[in-house]
Design a protein around this motif. Structure first.
Motif, mmCIF file in Angstrom:
data_model
loop_
_atom_site.group_PDB
_atom_site.id
_atom_site.type_symbol
_atom_site.label_atom_id
_atom_site.label_comp_id
_atom_site.label_asym_id
_atom_site.label_seq_id
_atom_site.Cartn_x
_atom_site.Cartn_y
_atom_site.Cartn_z
ATOM 1 N N ARG A 514 0.836 -1.206 0.000
ATOM 2 C CA ARG A 514 0.000 0.000 0.000
ATOM 3 C C ARG A 514 0.867 1.252 0.000
ATOM 4 N N SER A 515 1.961 1.234 0.769
ATOM 5 C CA SER A 515 2.851 2.396 0.797
ATOM 6 C C SER A 515 3.473 2.638 -0.569
ATOM 7 N N ILE A 516 3.928 1.544 -1.193
ATOM 8 C CA ILE A 516 4.528 1.681 -2.519
ATOM 9 C C ILE A 516 3.490 2.132 -3.535
ATOM 10 N N ALA A 517 2.258 1.613 -3.401
ATOM 11 C CA ALA A 517 1.194 2.039 -4.320
ATOM 12 C C ALA A 517 0.897 3.526 -4.173
ATOM 13 N N LEU A 518 0.865 4.005 -2.923
ATOM 14 C CA LEU A 518 0.619 5.435 -2.712
ATOM 15 C C LEU A 518 1.758 6.270 -3.293
ATOM 16 N N ALA A 519 3.006 5.805 -3.071
ATOM 17 C CA ALA A 519 4.146 6.524 -3.649
ATOM 18 C C ALA A 519 4.080 6.506 -5.171
ATOM 19 N N THR A 520 3.644 5.385 -5.725
ATOM 20 C CA THR A 520 3.516 5.269 -7.177
ATOM 21 C C THR A 520 2.464 6.231 -7.709
ATOM 22 N N GLU A 521 1.304 6.240 -7.051
ATOM 23 C CA GLU A 521 0.236 7.134 -7.498
ATOM 24 C C GLU A 521 0.662 8.598 -7.411
ATOM 25 N N ARG A 522 1.355 8.936 -6.321
ATOM 26 C CA ARG A 522 1.804 10.325 -6.160
ATOM 27 C C ARG A 522 2.828 10.684 -7.240
ATOM 28 N N ALA A 523 3.781 9.765 -7.480
ATOM 29 C CA ALA A 523 4.802 10.026 -8.499
ATOM 30 C C ALA A 523 4.185 10.109 -9.884
ATOM 31 N N GLU A 524 3.219 9.229 -10.168
ATOM 32 C CA GLU A 524 2.545 9.269 -11.469
ATOM 33 C C GLU A 524 1.843 10.606 -11.674
ATOM 34 N N SER A 525 1.114 11.033 -10.642
ATOM 35 C CA SER A 525 0.368 12.283 -10.757
ATOM 36 C C SER A 525 1.304 13.466 -10.968
ATOM 37 N N GLU A 526 2.380 13.514 -10.165
ATOM 38 C CA GLU A 526 3.309 14.636 -10.296
ATOM 39 C C GLU A 526 4.009 14.624 -11.649
ATOM 40 N N ALA A 527 4.445 13.427 -12.097
ATOM 41 C CA ALA A 527 5.136 13.343 -13.384
ATOM 42 C C ALA A 527 4.200 13.705 -14.535
ATOM 43 N N ARG A 528 2.947 13.248 -14.441
ATOM 44 C CA ARG A 528 1.995 13.548 -15.500
ATOM 45 C C ARG A 528 1.712 15.044 -15.583
ATOM 46 N N LEU A 529 1.524 15.665 -14.425
ATOM 47 C CA LEU A 529 1.277 17.111 -14.413
ATOM 48 C C LEU A 529 2.493 17.888 -14.895
ATOM 49 N N ARG A 530 3.678 17.448 -14.478
ATOM 50 C CA ARG A 530 4.897 18.140 -14.894
ATOM 51 C C ARG A 530 5.092 18.048 -16.408
ATOM 52 N N GLU A 531 4.885 16.854 -16.955
ATOM 53 C CA GLU A 531 5.028 16.683 -18.398
ATOM 54 C C GLU A 531 3.969 17.475 -19.152
ATOM 55 N N ARG A 532 2.749 17.444 -18.648
ATOM 56 C CA ARG A 532 1.676 18.191 -19.306
ATOM 57 C C ARG A 532 1.957 19.683 -19.303
ATOM 58 N N ASP A 533 2.394 20.184 -18.154
ATOM 59 C CA ASP A 533 2.666 21.619 -18.067
ATOM 60 C C ASP A 533 3.835 22.017 -18.969
ATOM 61 N N ASP A 534 4.881 21.178 -19.008
ATOM 62 C CA ASP A 534 6.017 21.492 -19.875
ATOM 63 C C ASP A 534 5.597 21.521 -21.343
ATOM 64 N N GLN A 535 4.836 20.515 -21.739
ATOM 65 C CA GLN A 535 4.383 20.459 -23.133
ATOM 66 C C GLN A 535 3.477 21.636 -23.468
ATOM 67 N N LEU A 536 2.550 21.927 -22.576
ATOM 68 C CA LEU A 536 1.607 23.008 -22.853
ATOM 69 C C LEU A 536 2.311 24.357 -22.879
#
Length: 668
Positions: A514-536
Motif C-alpha cells: 500500500r505504501s509503494i502504491a501510494l508513492a507510485t500514485e503520487r509520483a505518477e500524478s506529479e510526473a503527468r502534471l509536470r510533463e503536461r505543463d512542460d508540453q503546454l
C-alpha cells in the motif's frame, strides 16, 4: 519487564545454587536442579532486552556459571558429560536467540529495503506516467495542431476552412489541460455517440454502428483510446484514401464482446503498411497509444487498391500480466514479499551453522550412551539432510514435496535412533538424542508455513519412541513422560509463534504494498502534471499564436504560410525524434528548411547524457553546412554499434556521416 527481570536475576541464581541449597531440594526426575533446565529459555529471550554487545558479554559471564551448576548437579559425571550437558541446553536457547537477533536485523533491513523500493517504484511510475502523458499530448498535437498547420501551407486562400482548422487546433491544446479521470467508467453506448460526433466533424458521410450491449461499461481511458484511434484513422482516410473514379465509403463498427473492438474500414486507394515512410506518423502515433493501454492490440490490413482496415481491440479495463492494472497490482508485482522464515533469517549461513552445531552437540549426548555406531551415523545423516532441506532457499510456504520429505525426517531419525540402542546402551534420555532435534526441525517447518506436516512429522517420531519404550525391557522409565511433554510443548509454542509471525508478515506485506502504491500514485500524478505543463508551456509559446492567427479573417501571406509549415515541421520533429530534438538543433533544422533543404529527424533510440551535447554539435554543423536537397539524421536503436547516422542527398552527390557509440564523438 518480565523478560528483563528473568534475564537479570538468573545469573545470581546460578551463582548461589551450589552454595546455598542442598542438591536434593531442586533435583528433578532428570537428576538436574530445575533452574538449570530453563537456562535455554533465558538465553533465547535475552536478545529481547539486551543489545548484541551486551548479549555477548552476558554469554561470557553465563557460561562458567552454567558449567559450575551442571558439575554440581551431575555428581559422578565425567568431564565429557559435564561439557556436553553444559553446552546442549544453552545452545538450544542460542538457536532461539539467533532467530530473535535475525528478526531484529531483518526489521531494520526491511525498513531500508522498503525505502529503496519506494524510491524505485516512484521513479518507475514517473517514467511510465511521463511517457504515457507525452504520448497523449503527442497524439493530440498530431491529430489537430499539425494537421491545422499543414492545412495552412496547402490551402492558402480558403480563409473559412483555415479558421475551422485553427479552431480545432486550439481546442486540442485546451484538451491537454482537461481534467481526465482514467478510472472513470462510461457505457459503450456513450462511446458510440462520441465516436459518431467526432467522425462527423471530419467526414459527415462516415457510418458508425454498434453490435453488442450498449449498457456495458468500460474505463474512460479505453474510450479515449478508441476515440483517438478512430478519429485519426478516419482523418488519414480522408487525406490519403480518396479515389478519382468514385466516392470512398467509410464505416466505423463498435463491437462489444469479451474485448471491445473498434473497426475502421474504407474501400479507398489503400497502401502498403510495410512501406510507410518515416515522415508519415499516423500509424506510429496510433501504435504508441495502443502500447500504453494494457491488453490492447492494433491490426492494420491494407494493400494498394484494396482499401484499408484498422482494428483496435482492448479490454474494458487495462490489464497488466493478465490482471486489472492498478497501483496496488503494480506494487505487488514489483515488491518482493516478506516471509516469516526470512524475518528470522532461516535461509542465512548463520542459521545453518547454529542448527548444525546444535545437531553436533545433541549427537555428542547420544554418543555417550554407547549406541550402535552404524545406526547412530544413519540417524545423524538423516537429521543433517533435514537441516539442508529446511534452510535451502525456496518460496514460502515451502513446496509441498520438499515439505513432505522434511516431515518424514523425524520419524526416520527416530527409527534409526531406537535401532541403534542395544543391550550395552544406557537407556537414559540421552539415548533418545534425536527426538528434540527432530522436533526442532518440525518447529522451524511451521515457520515455512507447513503446520499440518510439521505436527504429523513430530507425532510420527513420538509414536516411534513411545512404541519402543512400551515394548522394550526397560519400559517407561521415569523421565519419559517429561520428554513427551517437552516435545509437545516445544512444537505447540513454536506453532503459536509461527502463526503470529505469518499474520505479522501478512500485515507487513500489505502495508508495504500500500505504501509503494501510494508513492507510485503520487509520483505518477506529479510526473503527468509536470510533463503536461512542460508540453503546454512550449505549445502555448510556439503553436498557439499561429492557431489564433488562423482563426482571424485575414488572408495568409506567403511568408506566414512558410512560417506555419516550418512550425509544423518543428513540432513533428519533437514528436518523431524527441531524444534528438533540442532547441538549438530544431533551430538549425529550420534554417536548413528555409534554404529549401528537406530535413528528416528520426529518433529510434536513446542518447546518453554525456554524448548528447557533442552529438548535437555535430548535427548542427552538418545542417548549417549542407548544400544538398535532403538531410536525414537518425539516432539508431539501442544495441547498434553506431549511435547516429547523418545522410546528405544532393543532385550529384551522397554523403554519409556515421557517429559511433563512444566518448570520442568529436572525432566523427
Amino acid at each position: 519487564m518480565v523478560v528483563g527481570v528473568l534475564v537479570a536475576s538468573f545469573i545470581p541464581v546460578l551463582a548461589v545454587l551450589p552454595f546455598g541449597f542442598a542438591r536434593h531440594a531442586f533435583l528433578t526426575d532428570y537428576g538436574w536442579p530445575w533452574p538449570t533446565l530453563i537456562h535455554g529459555v533465558v538465553i533465547g529471550v535475552a536478545p529481547l532486552v539486551l543489545s548484541l554487545r551486551w548479549f555477548v558479554a552476558y554469554l561470557v559471564a553465563y557460561g562458567p556459571l552454567v558449567a559450575m551448576a551442571t558439575w554440581w548437579a551431575g555428581t559422578g559425571w565425567s568431564a565429557y558429560q559435564v561439557a556436553v550437558n553444559t553446552v546442549s541446553t544453552p545452545l538450544f536457547g542460542l538457536v532461539v536467540a539467533g532467530a530473535t537477533i535475525m528478526s531484529t536485523r531483518a526489521a531494520a533491513t526491511l525498513d531500508r529495503d522498503t525505502g529503496a523500493a519506494l524510491v524505485q517504484a516512484a521513479r518507475r511510475a514517473a517514467t511510465i506516467a511521463m511517457a504515457t502523458e507525452r504520448a497523449r499530448v503527442d497524439g493530440l498535437v498530431h491529430d489537430a495542431v499539425l494537421a491545422a498547420l499543414l492545412f495552412v501551407g496547402r490551402t492558402r486562400g480558403n480563409v473559412a476552412a483555415i479558421a475551422v482548422a485553427g479552431g480545432q487546433g486550439i481546442a486540442a491544446l485546451d484538451r491537454i489541460t482537461a481534467e481526465f479521470d482514467p478510472a472513470a467508467m462510461i457505457t459503450v453506448g456513450e462511446l458510440v455517440v462520441q465516436v459518431r460526433r467526432t467522425c462527423a466533424e471530419i467526414d459527415h458521410r462516415v457510418v458508425v454502428s454498434l453490435a453488442g450491449d450498449p449498457q456495458r461499461t468500460l474505463a474512460a481511458s479505453a474510450a479515449q483510446l478508441f476515440l483517438e484511434v478512430a478519429s485519426e484513422a478516419v482523418r488519414n482516410s480522408v487525406r490519403h484514401a480518396d479515389r478519382s473514379d468514385r466516392a470512398v465509403n467509410r464505416v466505423v463498427e463498435v463491437r462489444e464482446a469479451d474485448l471491445i473492438t473498434v473497426r475502421i474500414t474504407d474501400d479507398g486507394s489503400g497502401f502498403e503498411p510495410t512501406n510507410v515512410g518515416p515522415t508519415r506518423m499516423g500509424l506510429a502515433v496510433a501504435s504508441a497509444r495502443v502500447d500504453q493501454y494494457g491488453g490492447a492490440s492494433l491490426l492494420v490490413d491494407s494493400s494498394p487498391g484494396a482499401g484499408t482496415v484498422i482494428e483496435v481491440a482492448a479490454p474494458s479495463i487495462p490489464v497488466v500480466d493478465g490482471g486489472p492494472r492498478t497501483a496496488i497490482g503494480d506494487a505487488a508485482q514489483h515488491t518482493e514479499p516478506v516471509t516469516a522464515a526470512g524475518m528470522v533469517g532461516l535461509h542465512t549461513p548463520l542459521a545453518a551453522v547454529l542448527l548444525t552445531t546444535y545437531l553436533a552437540v545433541e549427537a555428542a549426548r547420544g554418543f555417550e550412551s554407547h549406541l550402535d555406531p552404524r545406526w547412530f551415523s544413519a540417524t545423524l545423516a538423516v537429521l543433517l539432510a533435514g537441516i539442508v532441506l529446511l534452510v535451502a532457499p525456496s518460496l514460502d510456504p515451502m513446496p509441498q514435496r520438499r515439505a513432505v520429505v522434511l516431515a518424514v525426517v523425524p520419524g526416520l531419525a527416530a527409527l534409526a535412533n531406537v535401532t541403534a540402542i542395544n543391550s550395552d546402551s544406557h537407556h537414559g534420555h540421552n539415548a533418545l538424542w534425536s527426538w528434540t532435534m527432530g522436533t526442532l526441525l518440525m518447529a522451524l517447518l511451521t515457520l515455512r508455513g507447513r503446520f499440518m506436516l510439521a505436527w504429523c512429522g513430530m507425532l510420527a517420531a513420538t509414536a516411534v519412541f513411545v512404541g519402543w519404550a512400551a515394548h522394550s525391557r526397560t519400559g517407561f522409565y521415569g523421565d519419559f513422560t517429561g520428554m513427551v511433554t517437552w516435545e509437545m510443548m516445544l512444537l505447540a509454542i513454536t506453532s503459536a509463534f509461527s502463526v503470529t509471525m505469518w499474520r505479522m508478515v501478512g500485515r507487513i506485506n500489505a502495508v508495504r504494498i500500500r505504501s509503494i502504491a501510494l508513492a507510485t500514485e503520487r509520483a505518477e500524478s506529479e510526473a503527468r502534471l509536470r510533463e503536461r505543463d512542460d508540453q503546454l508551456r512550449y505549445l502555448n509559446v510556439t503553436a498557439r499564436p499561429m492557431l489564433v492567427r488562423m482563426c482571424q479573417p485575414e488572408r495568409f501571406e506567403d511568408d506566414e504560410c512558410l512560417q506555419a509549415l516550418l512550425l509544423e515541421a518543428r513540432l513533428r520533429d519533437r514528436i518523431r525524434a524527441r531524444t534528438l530534438a533540442s532547441e538549438p538543433l530544431l533551430d538549425a533544422a529550420a534554417r536548413a528548411r528555409s534554404r529549401g533543404i528537406d530535413v528528416v529527424l528520426l529518433g529510434d533510440g536513446d542518447v546518453e547524457e554525456d554524448q548528447f551535447r557533442e552529438l548535437t554539435e555535430i548535427a548542427i554543423r552538418e545542417l548549417d553546412t549542407s548544400e544538398g536537397n535532403q538531410v536525414t539524421i537518425r539516432v539508431h536503436p539501442d544495441g547498434r554499434s553506431k549511435l547516429c547516422t547523418i545522410v546528405h542527398n544532393g543532385q550529384n552527390f551522397n554523403r554519409r556521416v556515421e557517429i559511433p557509440r563512444s566518448d570520442a564523438l568529436a572525432d566523427a
